[in-house]
Design a protein around this motif. Structure first.
Motif, PDB file in Angstrom:
ATOM      1  N   ARG A  46      45.563  34.210  64.806  1.00 31.04           N
ATOM      2  CA  ARG A  46      45.383  33.006  65.621  1.00 31.04           C
ATOM      3  C   ARG A  46      44.179  32.191  65.167  1.00 31.04           C
ATOM      4  O   ARG A  46      44.227  30.963  65.127  1.00 31.04           O
ATOM      5  N   LEU A  47      43.103  32.880  64.828  1.00 35.51           N
ATOM      6  CA  LEU A  47      41.895  32.188  64.389  1.00 35.51           C
ATOM      7  C   LEU A  47      42.125  31.463  63.069  1.00 35.51           C
ATOM      8  O   LEU A  47      41.733  30.300  62.910  1.00 35.51           O
ATOM      9  N   SER A  48      42.772  32.124  62.113  1.00 32.91           N
ATOM     10  CA  SER A  48      43.046  31.498  60.815  1.00 32.91           C
ATOM     11  C   SER A  48      43.967  30.300  60.962  1.00 32.91           C
ATOM     12  O   SER A  48      43.738  29.252  60.354  1.00 32.91           O
ATOM     13  N   CYS A  49      45.002  30.459  61.746  1.00 36.32           N
ATOM     14  CA  CYS A  49      45.965  29.370  61.935  1.00 36.32           C
ATOM     15  C   CYS A  49      45.303  28.168  62.597  1.00 36.32           C
ATOM     16  O   CYS A  49      45.503  27.031  62.181  1.00 36.32           O
ATOM     17  N   PHE A  50      44.503  28.409  63.616  1.00 38.21           N
ATOM     18  CA  PHE A  50      43.843  27.309  64.299  1.00 38.21           C
ATOM     19  C   PHE A  50      42.798  26.654  63.402  1.00 38.21           C
ATOM     20  O   PHE A  50      42.666  25.432  63.373  1.00 38.21           O
ATOM     21  N   SER A  51      42.060  27.459  62.635  1.00 42.23           N
ATOM     22  CA  SER A  51      40.997  26.920  61.776  1.00 42.23           C
ATOM     23  C   SER A  51      41.544  26.064  60.643  1.00 42.23           C
ATOM     24  O   SER A  51      41.019  24.994  60.366  1.00 42.23           O
ATOM     25  N   TYR A  52      42.584  26.541  59.970  1.00 42.30           N
ATOM     26  CA  TYR A  52      43.088  25.852  58.787  1.00 42.30           C
ATOM     27  C   TYR A  52      44.146  24.785  59.090  1.00 42.30           C
ATOM     28  O   TYR A  52      44.229  23.779  58.406  1.00 42.30           O
ATOM     29  N   VAL A  56      49.154  27.310  66.103  1.00 44.75           N
ATOM     30  CA  VAL A  56      49.213  28.540  66.886  1.00 44.75           C
ATOM     31  C   VAL A  56      49.736  29.659  65.993  1.00 44.75           C
ATOM     32  O   VAL A  56      50.812  29.540  65.408  1.00 44.75           O
ATOM     33  N   GLY A  57      48.970  30.729  65.880  1.00 47.48           N
ATOM     34  CA  GLY A  57      49.367  31.867  65.054  1.00 47.48           C
ATOM     35  C   GLY A  57      49.991  32.970  65.886  1.00 47.48           C
ATOM     36  O   GLY A  57      49.535  33.267  66.986  1.00 47.48           O
ATOM     37  N   LYS A  58      51.049  33.576  65.352  1.00 53.78           N
ATOM     38  CA  LYS A  58      51.728  34.687  66.024  1.00 53.78           C
ATOM     39  C   LYS A  58      52.150  35.713  64.994  1.00 53.78           C
ATOM     40  O   LYS A  58      52.522  35.369  63.881  1.00 53.78           O
ATOM     41  N   CYS A  59      52.110  36.975  65.386  1.00 47.94           N
ATOM     42  CA  CYS A  59      52.598  38.051  64.528  1.00 47.94           C
ATOM     43  C   CYS A  59      54.109  38.177  64.732  1.00 47.94           C
ATOM     44  O   CYS A  59      54.607  38.070  65.849  1.00 47.94           O
ATOM     45  N   PHE A  60      54.839  38.385  63.631  1.00 49.72           N
ATOM     46  CA  PHE A  60      56.292  38.518  63.722  1.00 49.72           C
ATOM     47  C   PHE A  60      56.780  39.505  62.673  1.00 49.72           C
ATOM     48  O   PHE A  60      56.132  39.745  61.669  1.00 49.72           O
ATOM     49  N   ASP A  61      57.936  40.095  62.948  1.00 46.36           N
ATOM     50  CA  ASP A  61      58.594  40.988  61.995  1.00 46.36           C
ATOM     51  C   ASP A  61      59.487  40.161  61.095  1.00 46.36           C
ATOM     52  O   ASP A  61      60.265  39.335  61.567  1.00 46.36           O
ATOM     53  N   ASP A  62      59.376  40.367  59.794  1.00 50.50           N
ATOM     54  CA  ASP A  62      60.229  39.672  58.839  1.00 50.50           C
ATOM     55  C   ASP A  62      61.481  40.511  58.633  1.00 50.50           C
ATOM     56  O   ASP A  62      61.408  41.627  58.142  1.00 50.50           O
ATOM     57  N   GLY A  66      61.087  45.038  55.194  1.00 47.34           N
ATOM     58  CA  GLY A  66      60.618  46.040  56.132  1.00 47.34           C
ATOM     59  C   GLY A  66      59.124  46.238  55.945  1.00 47.34           C
ATOM     60  O   GLY A  66      58.543  45.858  54.944  1.00 47.34           O
ATOM     61  N   GLY A  67      58.469  46.803  56.918  1.00 49.96           N
ATOM     62  CA  GLY A  67      57.046  47.052  56.778  1.00 49.96           C
ATOM     63  C   GLY A  67      56.234  46.372  57.853  1.00 49.96           C
ATOM     64  O   GLY A  67      56.727  46.115  58.949  1.00 49.96           O
ATOM     65  N   PRO A  68      54.975  46.067  57.543  1.00 51.25           N
ATOM     66  CA  PRO A  68      54.085  45.533  58.578  1.00 51.25           C
ATOM     67  C   PRO A  68      54.458  44.119  59.003  1.00 51.25           C
ATOM     68  O   PRO A  68      55.179  43.413  58.301  1.00 51.25           O
ATOM     69  N   GLN A  69      53.955  43.743  60.152  1.00 55.06           N
ATOM     70  CA  GLN A  69      54.199  42.399  60.654  1.00 55.06           C
ATOM     71  C   GLN A  69      53.446  41.375  59.815  1.00 55.06           C
ATOM     72  O   GLN A  69      52.415  41.667  59.223  1.00 55.06           O
ATOM     73  N   ASN A  70      53.968  40.156  59.791  1.00 58.58           N
ATOM     74  CA  ASN A  70      53.326  39.046  59.093  1.00 58.58           C
ATOM     75  C   ASN A  70      52.741  38.080  60.112  1.00 58.58           C
ATOM     76  O   ASN A  70      53.149  38.053  61.266  1.00 58.58           O
ATOM     77  N   CYS A  71      51.819  37.265  59.645  1.00 52.56           N
ATOM     78  CA  CYS A  71      51.206  36.236  60.484  1.00 52.56           C
ATOM     79  C   CYS A  71      51.929  34.919  60.229  1.00 52.56           C
ATOM     80  O   CYS A  71      51.974  34.428  59.101  1.00 52.56           O
ATOM     81  N   GLY A  72      52.483  34.326  61.272  1.00 49.89           N
ATOM     82  CA  GLY A  72      53.146  33.042  61.165  1.00 49.89           C
ATOM     83  C   GLY A  72      52.347  31.980  61.888  1.00 49.89           C
ATOM     84  O   GLY A  72      51.785  32.225  62.948  1.00 49.89           O
ATOM     85  N   CYS A  73      52.286  30.814  61.301  1.00 52.28           N
ATOM     86  CA  CYS A  73      51.515  29.715  61.880  1.00 52.28           C
ATOM     87  C   CYS A  73      52.463  28.543  62.175  1.00 52.28           C
ATOM     88  O   CYS A  73      53.181  28.082  61.292  1.00 52.28           O
ATOM     89  N   LEU A  74      52.471  28.086  63.415  1.00 53.60           N
ATOM     90  CA  LEU A  74      53.280  26.950  63.830  1.00 53.60           C
ATOM     91  C   LEU A  74      52.341  25.781  64.100  1.00 53.60           C
ATOM     92  O   LEU A  74      51.424  25.897  64.910  1.00 53.60           O
ATOM     93  N   PHE A  75      52.570  24.665  63.407  1.00 46.89           N
ATOM     94  CA  PHE A  75      51.650  23.531  63.503  1.00 46.89           C
ATOM     95  C   PHE A  75      52.402  22.220  63.303  1.00 46.89           C
ATOM     96  O   PHE A  75      53.531  22.208  62.836  1.00 46.89           O
ATOM     97  N   ASN A  76      51.762  21.117  63.663  1.00 50.11           N
ATOM     98  CA  ASN A  76      52.329  19.790  63.442  1.00 50.11           C
ATOM     99  C   ASN A  76      52.167  19.429  61.962  1.00 50.11           C
ATOM    100  O   ASN A  76      51.085  19.552  61.412  1.00 50.11           O
TER     101      ASN A  76
END
Length: 77
Positions: A46-52, A56-62, A66-76
């Motif tokens: 969330r901090l990275s997404c908001f800063s750059y 809004v940053g959210k963790c999601f499964d791709d 398979g494996g760890p969750q990724n960080c997704g950033c939704l922005f205008n």
């Protein structure tokens, strides 16, 4: 009567302009996966997404990977 129709016209124009502004603001939303190489930490995501991206940053499964969750950033865009 002229004052009344002028008032109606101004209210109509105000409502129409607000509607057009809202429609234009909601037009383009982008999604970007950031920090793919590390597991998602929600606070850091969330901090990275908001800063750059001011988004809004959210963790999601791709589902493709398979494996760890990724960080997704939704922005205008």
């Amino acid at each position: 009567m002229a004052k009344l129709s002028c008032s109606y016209f101004l209210v109509l124009m105000l409502v129409l302009s607000v509607f057009l502004m809202v429609a234009r603001a909601e037009d383009k939303r982008c999604h970007l996966t950031i920090k793919k190489e590390t597991p998602c930490d929600l606070v850091d995501c969330r901090l990275s997404c908001f800063s750059y991206y001011n988004g809004v940053g959210k963790c999601f499964d791709d589902p493709k990977v398979g494996g760890p969750q990724n960080c997704g950033c939704l922005f205008n865009c």
